[in-house]
Design a protein around this motif. Sequence first.
Motif, PDB file in Angstrom:
ATOM      1  N   PRO A 132       0.826  -1.218   0.000  1.00 15.20           N
ATOM      2  CA  PRO A 132       0.000   0.000   0.000  1.00 15.20           C
ATOM      3  C   PRO A 132       0.853   1.257   0.000  1.00 15.20           C
ATOM      4  CG  PRO A 132      -0.040  -1.063   2.149  1.00 15.20           C
ATOM      5  CD  PRO A 132       0.675  -1.991   1.230  1.00 15.20           C
ATOM      6  N   GLY A 133       0.191   2.390  -0.248  1.00 14.68           N
ATOM      7  CA  GLY A 133       0.896   3.660  -0.306  1.00 14.68           C
ATOM      8  C   GLY A 133       1.171   4.237   1.076  1.00 14.68           C
ATOM      9  N   LEU A 134       1.594   5.498   1.080  1.00 15.71           N
ATOM     10  CA  LEU A 134       1.925   6.182   2.327  1.00 15.71           C
ATOM     11  C   LEU A 134       0.666   6.591   3.076  1.00 15.71           C
ATOM     12  CD1 LEU A 134       4.867   8.520   1.257  1.00 15.71           C
ATOM     13  CD2 LEU A 134       4.997   6.594   2.837  1.00 15.71           C
ATOM     14  N   CYS A 135       0.719   6.463   4.387  1.00 18.76           N
ATOM     15  CA  CYS A 135      -0.371   6.953   5.230  1.00 18.76           C
ATOM     16  C   CYS A 135      -0.243   8.470   5.392  1.00 18.76           C
ATOM     17  CB  CYS A 135      -0.325   6.285   6.603  1.00 18.76           C
ATOM     18  SG  CYS A 135      -0.535   4.495   6.580  1.00 18.76           S
ATOM     19  N   GLY A 136      -1.329   9.081   5.855  1.00 14.23           N
ATOM     20  CA  GLY A 136      -1.274  10.504   6.151  1.00 14.23           C
ATOM     21  C   GLY A 136      -0.396  10.785   7.363  1.00 14.23           C
ATOM     22  N   GLU A 137       0.046  12.035   7.501  1.00 13.21           N
ATOM     23  CA  GLU A 137       0.912  12.386   8.623  1.00 13.21           C
ATOM     24  C   GLU A 137       0.184  12.196   9.946  1.00 13.21           C
ATOM     25  OE1 GLU A 137       2.568  16.214   8.309  1.00 13.21           O
ATOM     26  OE2 GLU A 137       3.888  15.716   6.622  1.00 13.21           O
ATOM     27  N   ALA A 138       0.915  11.637  10.901  1.00  7.66           N
ATOM     28  CA  ALA A 138       0.329  11.386  12.220  1.00  7.66           C
ATOM     29  C   ALA A 138       0.194  12.692  12.999  1.00  7.66           C
ATOM     30  CB  ALA A 138       1.194  10.396  12.988  1.00  7.66           C
ATOM     31  N   ARG A 139      -0.834  12.748  13.831  1.00  2.00           N
ATOM     32  CA  ARG A 139      -1.074  13.884  14.722  1.00  2.00           C
ATOM     33  C   ARG A 139      -1.590  13.328  16.045  1.00  2.00           C
ATOM     34  NH1 ARG A 139      -4.767  13.463  10.722  1.00  2.00           N
ATOM     35  NH2 ARG A 139      -6.963  13.204  11.322  1.00  2.00           N
ATOM     36  N   ILE A 140      -1.608  14.140  17.091  1.00  3.22           N
ATOM     37  CA  ILE A 140      -1.996  13.645  18.411  1.00  3.22           C
ATOM     38  C   ILE A 140      -3.189  14.430  18.930  1.00  3.22           C
ATOM     39  CG2 ILE A 140       0.317  12.866  19.005  1.00  3.22           C
ATOM     40  CD1 ILE A 140       0.613  15.404  20.671  1.00  3.22           C
ATOM     41  N   SER A 141      -3.910  13.797  19.846  1.00  3.04           N
ATOM     42  CA  SER A 141      -5.006  14.446  20.563  1.00  3.04           C
ATOM     43  C   SER A 141      -5.099  13.813  21.939  1.00  3.04           C
ATOM     44  CB  SER A 141      -6.328  14.289  19.806  1.00  3.04           C
ATOM     45  OG  SER A 141      -6.694  12.924  19.730  1.00  3.04           O
ATOM     46  N   LEU A 142      -5.581  14.582  22.920  1.00  4.38           N
ATOM     47  CA  LEU A 142      -5.722  14.096  24.290  1.00  4.38           C
ATOM     48  C   LEU A 142      -7.112  13.533  24.500  1.00  4.38           C
ATOM     49  CD1 LEU A 142      -3.962  16.840  26.421  1.00  4.38           C
ATOM     50  CD2 LEU A 142      -3.188  14.509  25.990  1.00  4.38           C
ATOM     51  N   GLU A 143      -7.186  12.418  25.211  1.00  3.78           N
ATOM     52  CA  GLU A 143      -8.467  11.807  25.541  1.00  3.78           C
ATOM     53  C   GLU A 143      -8.482  11.481  27.027  1.00  3.78           C
ATOM     54  OE1 GLU A 143      -9.315   8.476  23.141  1.00  3.78           O
ATOM     55  OE2 GLU A 143      -9.487   9.615  21.276  1.00  3.78           O
ATOM     56  N   GLY A 144      -9.572  11.822  27.715  1.00  4.71           N
ATOM     57  CA  GLY A 144      -9.727  11.480  29.121  1.00  4.71           C
ATOM     58  C   GLY A 144      -9.084  12.506  30.037  1.00  4.71           C
ATOM     59  N   GLU A 145      -9.378  12.394  31.311  1.00  2.00           N
ATOM     60  CA  GLU A 145      -8.799  13.250  32.334  1.00  2.00           C
ATOM     61  C   GLU A 145      -8.067  12.383  33.338  1.00  2.00           C
ATOM     62  OE1 GLU A 145      -8.710  16.426  32.420  1.00  2.00           O
ATOM     63  OE2 GLU A 145     -10.038  16.845  30.731  1.00  2.00           O
ATOM     64  N   LYS A 146      -7.119  12.989  34.009  1.00  2.00           N
ATOM     65  CA  LYS A 146      -6.330  12.248  34.975  1.00  2.00           C
ATOM     66  C   LYS A 146      -7.203  11.873  36.162  1.00  2.00           C
ATOM     67  CE  LYS A 146      -2.005  12.458  37.515  1.00  2.00           C
ATOM     68  NZ  LYS A 146      -0.807  13.249  37.820  1.00  2.00           N
ATOM     69  N   GLY A 147      -7.269  10.577  36.453  1.00  2.00           N
ATOM     70  CA  GLY A 147      -8.078  10.101  37.568  1.00  2.00           C
ATOM     71  C   GLY A 147      -7.358   8.994  38.299  1.00  2.00           C
ATOM     72  N   GLU A 148      -8.030   8.464  39.312  1.00  2.00           N
ATOM     73  CA  GLU A 148      -7.411   7.425  40.118  1.00  2.00           C
ATOM     74  C   GLU A 148      -7.378   6.120  39.338  1.00  2.00           C
ATOM     75  OE1 GLU A 148      -9.495   7.139  43.727  1.00  2.00           O
ATOM     76  OE2 GLU A 148      -8.981   9.165  44.416  1.00  2.00           O
ATOM     77  N   GLY A 149      -6.209   5.535  39.220  1.00  2.00           N
ATOM     78  CA  GLY A 149      -6.053   4.245  38.558  1.00  2.00           C
ATOM     79  C   GLY A 149      -6.192   4.281  37.056  1.00  2.00           C
ATOM     80  N   GLU A 150      -6.413   5.432  36.460  1.00  2.00           N
ATOM     81  CA  GLU A 150      -6.584   5.503  35.007  1.00  2.00           C
ATOM     82  C   GLU A 150      -5.839   6.722  34.480  1.00  2.00           C
ATOM     83  OE1 GLU A 150     -10.089   5.731  31.607  1.00  2.00           O
ATOM     84  OE2 GLU A 150     -10.585   5.658  33.733  1.00  2.00           O
ATOM     85  N   PRO A 151      -4.618   6.539  33.988  1.00  2.00           N
ATOM     86  CA  PRO A 151      -3.855   7.685  33.490  1.00  2.00           C
ATOM     87  C   PRO A 151      -4.455   8.222  32.199  1.00  2.00           C
ATOM     88  CG  PRO A 151      -2.711   5.641  33.012  1.00  2.00           C
ATOM     89  CD  PRO A 151      -3.882   5.270  33.859  1.00  2.00           C
ATOM     90  N   THR A 152      -4.161   9.467  31.940  1.00  2.00           N
ATOM     91  CA  THR A 152      -4.641  10.087  30.716  1.00  2.00           C
ATOM     92  C   THR A 152      -3.948   9.462  29.509  1.00  2.00           C
ATOM     93  OG1 THR A 152      -5.037  12.144  31.864  1.00  2.00           O
ATOM     94  CG2 THR A 152      -4.850  12.260  29.483  1.00  2.00           C
ATOM     95  N   ALA A 153      -4.710   9.192  28.435  1.00  2.00           N
ATOM     96  CA  ALA A 153      -4.189   8.532  27.234  1.00  2.00           C
ATOM     97  C   ALA A 153      -3.903   9.558  26.156  1.00  2.00           C
ATOM     98  CB  ALA A 153      -5.175   7.496  26.722  1.00  2.00           C
ATOM     99  N   LEU A 154      -2.869   9.269  25.385  1.00  2.00           N
ATOM    100  CA  LEU A 154      -2.516  10.067  24.219  1.00  2.00           C
ATOM    101  C   LEU A 154      -2.947   9.279  22.981  1.00  2.00           C
ATOM    102  CD1 LEU A 154      -0.894  12.564  23.131  1.00  2.00           C
ATOM    103  CD2 LEU A 154       1.029  11.002  22.935  1.00  2.00           C
ATOM    104  N   THR A 155      -3.717   9.892  22.107  1.00  2.00           N
ATOM    105  CA  THR A 155      -4.221   9.211  20.913  1.00  2.00           C
ATOM    106  C   THR A 155      -3.506   9.741  19.681  1.00  2.00           C
ATOM    107  OG1 THR A 155      -6.394   8.909  21.909  1.00  2.00           O
ATOM    108  CG2 THR A 155      -6.248   8.692  19.524  1.00  2.00           C
ATOM    109  N   ILE A 156      -2.964   8.821  18.891  1.00  2.00           N
ATOM    110  CA  ILE A 156      -2.330   9.167  17.620  1.00  2.00           C
ATOM    111  C   ILE A 156      -3.344   8.942  16.506  1.00  2.00           C
ATOM    112  CG2 ILE A 156      -0.453   8.620  16.033  1.00  2.00           C
ATOM    113  CD1 ILE A 156       1.197   7.728  18.384  1.00  2.00           C
ATOM    114  N   GLU A 157      -3.530   9.923  15.655  1.00  2.00           N
ATOM    115  CA  GLU A 157      -4.487   9.845  14.557  1.00  2.00           C
ATOM    116  C   GLU A 157      -3.760  10.008  13.230  1.00  2.00           C
ATOM    117  OE1 GLU A 157      -7.352  12.866  15.194  1.00  2.00           O
ATOM    118  OE2 GLU A 157      -8.310  11.873  16.901  1.00  2.00           O
ATOM    119  N   TRP A 158      -4.279   9.353  12.202  1.00  2.00           N
ATOM    120  CA  TRP A 158      -3.727   9.467  10.848  1.00  2.00           C
ATOM    121  C   TRP A 158      -4.789   9.029   9.849  1.00  2.00           C
ATOM    122  CZ3 TRP A 158      -2.862   5.558  14.187  1.00  2.00           C
ATOM    123  CH2 TRP A 158      -3.134   4.257  13.750  1.00  2.00           C
TER     124      TRP A 158
END
Length: 437
Positions: free
Chosen positions: A283-309
Amino acid sequence: MAVSNGRRDLPAAMSARSEELSSVRYQLGLVFLGLSGLSPPGWLERAPEYEFILQAGEVAKRLRPRVPAPPVGHGISEEELQSLLPGSVTAVRVEERTALRLPEPVDYIAVDVWEERLGLLDSTPTRRHVGQCFIPLEPRFNKRPCTWSIVKDSSEVGFITCRFSLSTTPAPVRSLHVVNAARADELRLAWEPPSSDGDLPLRGYRIEAREPQFGGRISMGAPGVGYLPDEPRTASSPASPEPSVTLKNLSGNTVYTIRVWAVNEAGAGPAAEVIGQTGPVAPGLCGEARISLEGEKGEGEPTALTIEWEPPMDNGGADLVAYRIWLRPVFQDGLGGFFPSDGFIDLGLFEHRSRGSRTQKAPVKLDQLPSCSGCLCSVAAINSAGLTGCASEAPVVWASNMDRQKEIFELGCVAETKQRRVGKTLREGKHDSDRRA
């Protein structure tokens, strides 16, 4: 086009068919066997030389027969030639072969006979028209030695003994089909010999593969985008009971219009045509990756970083099934400069999501990443054929401290500045990233 097993199936209308892609031609073969009844040379004259001017429809040809013919030949004997002549006419054996290619059948062929006589004391020969002979091209005379009159001014002045055969170009090949090839840049074809060889031995087959005018490459998305067609690929195959050929050096994941001609002495007959597609490619080239934040910092569940393309526009001829992602950490020194690390972090495989939004996402845990200012993110697509495309690399920026992370994303200009700095660092270390890609 329907999609089946990761391949784009061809429409039913693109099945094998035979078309009049080359005009049917005819070949008229002539064998002159005898020239009789003409006036003999006079006293102090050399033996006359003759010239035949053949006219069949719009096709003409000149021929100078050897009189008499050499003693060794494949014609008929003098006794057989004499049996074809009327009365006690003296026969002179001739053995000359010629052929005329005709665009259409004709009813007869006209032969104008000219002679040149030269006296022993003369320096310039005398040329005169002896007469004209008409040979009817009827099926009952085909391949039979016959004698025809040479006529001038309604008088019979001599005879020509000859044999003709009227043949045509061969019929189209039968059952032309594409056999799966072992490589993506090859197509293997097989077919059956034509039902008629045109009454002439087959010399072989001619094959041509050409991309359609709209461009033969099949891609996912952008249906209106075409490609310039390449030069046609040609090949040949000898005559055999089970003919076949392998076309090489083709473009992968490309539709080709393939034509096959059977060829004999009269030329190439009508072509049989089939539509074939080469195997899938990466297959060809994917689009350039970018990031977005999902969720808030809470007990037992760290904030996740989402990579999109965005997925590649070209799937290589097979359905996309997964993506592979690598991260290359980027650090900041005390002077504010950025530099990439020597190693990569392999995030593994992520399944392709075909439903919903076209944008693909991959979650990344921030607490599992090293303390750095950002990363160079490389994404490569994988299709159902098991082929992996080239990785597209783009800088993504974040901070280890979550409060600092939000500030960077709220201040777009600051994030853009950091991305430009990382991009500059990427260009400086281009040879390292190219090696990984």
